[in-house]
Design an enzyme around this catalytic site. Structure first.
Site, PDB file in Angstrom:
ATOM      1  N   LEU A 181      -4.834  -8.318  -2.102  1.00  0.00           N
ATOM      2  CA  LEU A 181      -4.962  -7.407  -2.466  1.00  0.00           C
ATOM      3  C   LEU A 181      -3.992  -6.519  -4.283  1.00  0.00           C
ATOM      4  O   LEU A 181      -3.265  -7.284  -4.552  1.00  0.00           O
ATOM      5  CB  LEU A 181      -3.848  -6.338  -1.651  1.00  0.00           C
ATOM      6  N   ASP A 182      -3.965  -5.813  -4.826  1.00  0.00           N
ATOM      7  CA  ASP A 182      -3.414  -5.637  -5.953  1.00  0.00           C
ATOM      8  C   ASP A 182      -1.797  -5.106  -5.475  1.00  0.00           C
ATOM      9  O   ASP A 182      -1.709  -4.919  -4.202  1.00  0.00           O
ATOM     10  CB  ASP A 182      -3.779  -4.490  -6.825  1.00  0.00           C
ATOM     11  N   THR A 183      -1.221  -5.660  -7.117  1.00  0.00           N
ATOM     12  CA  THR A 183       0.665  -5.365  -7.179  1.00  0.00           C
ATOM     13  C   THR A 183       0.779  -4.263  -5.903  1.00  0.00           C
ATOM     14  O   THR A 183       2.321  -4.459  -5.520  1.00  0.00           O
ATOM     15  CB  THR A 183       1.382  -6.232  -7.718  1.00  0.00           C
ATOM     16  N   HIS A 239      -9.592  -5.121  -8.683  1.00  0.00           N
ATOM     17  CA  HIS A 239      -9.609  -3.214  -8.419  1.00  0.00           C
ATOM     18  C   HIS A 239     -10.724  -2.789  -8.372  1.00  0.00           C
ATOM     19  O   HIS A 239     -10.827  -1.823  -9.262  1.00  0.00           O
ATOM     20  CB  HIS A 239      -9.081  -3.664  -9.445  1.00  0.00           C
TER      21      HIS A 239
END
Length: 372
Positions: free
Chosen positions: A236-238, A321
């Site tokens: 997962l993105d930050t 993303h």
């Protein structure tokens, strides 16, 4: 005359007192005879010797001693007659057995070793039929996997809800090999080995890695107290929050992230509108990105507050993303993104930063999703 009569009177008085004392002595003798007769009567009735009173017992009378006193200077308690004293030998038939010397015990032990040195190990008989089979009992494997007590697992077998290698098990006591056999309950695969499965609601700002060389907060900080090394399933993105899975089952993690199996993930995205009616159709038809087309499997508007929209996007791709890039390409940059489900595992009411262990049903659904 007066003095002689006085002496006579005193003599008579003395004689009377002597007679009275003799009477008392006689009465005393009567009482003594009565007690003695009572003791003899008790002995005749019971036929057993009367036990001495505590104050009459002698604790210093040992072997070879008389009633007047012990033969030696020490009593029986010092020679092992009382509790705690040194024992000279066991009493057998009223005789004292001589104690064995240490050399005799050593020679006896050496003879026993020589006698059994060349013999093979004795095989004990089986205590129940089928004990020579390999593997573990099925109910024990199910109980260790978390399906309840052994009795509860036996009821699952009786209800024909358990199958091994595609065949329904109806008899109790079947043995299986957890490493090789495939065990299912209600059609869902059972993790018979020591696998662990967790779901973490990842907060924003946490890096999707188990260790970060830059010292940032990462997923490994939430599982530092685990004995088994875990690794994350996908990323997962930050700044993206939501469900991320942690496990030590390598094959399951590989299949969940492989495009071949197409495991669906659902996201909630906060965007600013107004949005056109055909936004969902455009996302399902495919959005052209720099690394190829990206298509959504499902799209709907969950909530609208003025120009602020909360939309739900479901897709099976796992490119980096992917949701942010698709909505940005359609003209709606994402302000906040939360993944609410990974396959059959949903976020529910799990709070941010909380780690929970997956249930047996959830693990079985995950394995069914990727044909395990």
């Amino acid at each position: 005359m007066r003095s002689s009569s006085g002496r006579n009177s005193s003599g008579n008085n003395g004689g009377s007192r002597g007679g009275n004392s003799g009477g008392r002595g006689g009465s005393g003798g009567g009482r003594g005879n009565y007690r003695g007769a009572g003791n003899n009567r008790d002995d005749k009735q019971g036929g057993r010797p009367k036990k001495p009173r505590p104050e009459e017992r002698r604790y210093d009378v040992g072997p070879g001693a008389t009633q007047d006193g012990p033969k030696s200077g020490r009593g029986g308690s010092a020679r092992g007659g009382a509790k705690g004293g040194p024992k000279q030998g066991q009493q057998r038939g009223g005789r004292t057995a001589p104690a064995r010397s240490r050399e005799y015990e050593t020679r006896a032990e050496e003879r026993n070793r020589e006698r059994y040195a060349g013999k093979k190990d004795v095989k004990l008989p089986k205590t129940f039929p089928g004990a020579e089979q390999e593997g573990e009992r099925l109910q024990k494997v199910l109980a260790r996997a978390g399906y309840g007590s052994r009795r509860a697992c036996e009821e699952l077998i009786e209800q024909a809800r358990v199958e091994v290698n595609g065949e329904i098990v109806l008899e109790q006591g079947k043995r299986v090999d957890p490493e090789k056999d495939e065990v299912k309950v209600d059609g869902l695969t059972v993790a018979t080995q020591s696998y662990q499965f967790f779901s973490l609601n990842k907060p924003a700002g946490v890096v999707s890695t188990m260790e970060d060389p830059e010292g940032r907060q990462c997923l490994g900080d939430y599982v530092t107290n685990r004995e088994t090394r875990l690794f994350h399933v996908g990323r997962l993105d930050t700044e993206t929050e939501g469900v991320i899975l942690l496990t030590n089952h390598g094959e399951l993690a590989h299949r969940l992230t492989h495009p071949k199996y197409g495991v669906k993930k659902t996201y909630l995205a906060a965007i600013v509108g107004p949005i056109p009616r055909d936004l969902g159709k455009r996302l399902k038809d495919g959005i052209q990105l720099e690394d190829g087309y990206a298509r959504a499997d499902h799209f709907r508007v969950v909530e609208q507050t003025g120009k602020n929209y909360l939309v739900e996007v479901t897709l099976h791709e796992g490119r980096k993303h992917i949701v942010r890039r698709m909505l940005a390409e359609a003209g709606f940059p994402v302000e906040k993104l939360v993944r609410t489900s990974f396959g059959p595992i949903t976020l529910g009411d799990q709070k941010s930063g909380w780690l929970r262990r997956l249930s047996n049903t959830e693990v079985g659904m995950l394995m069914k999703e990727v044909d395990l």
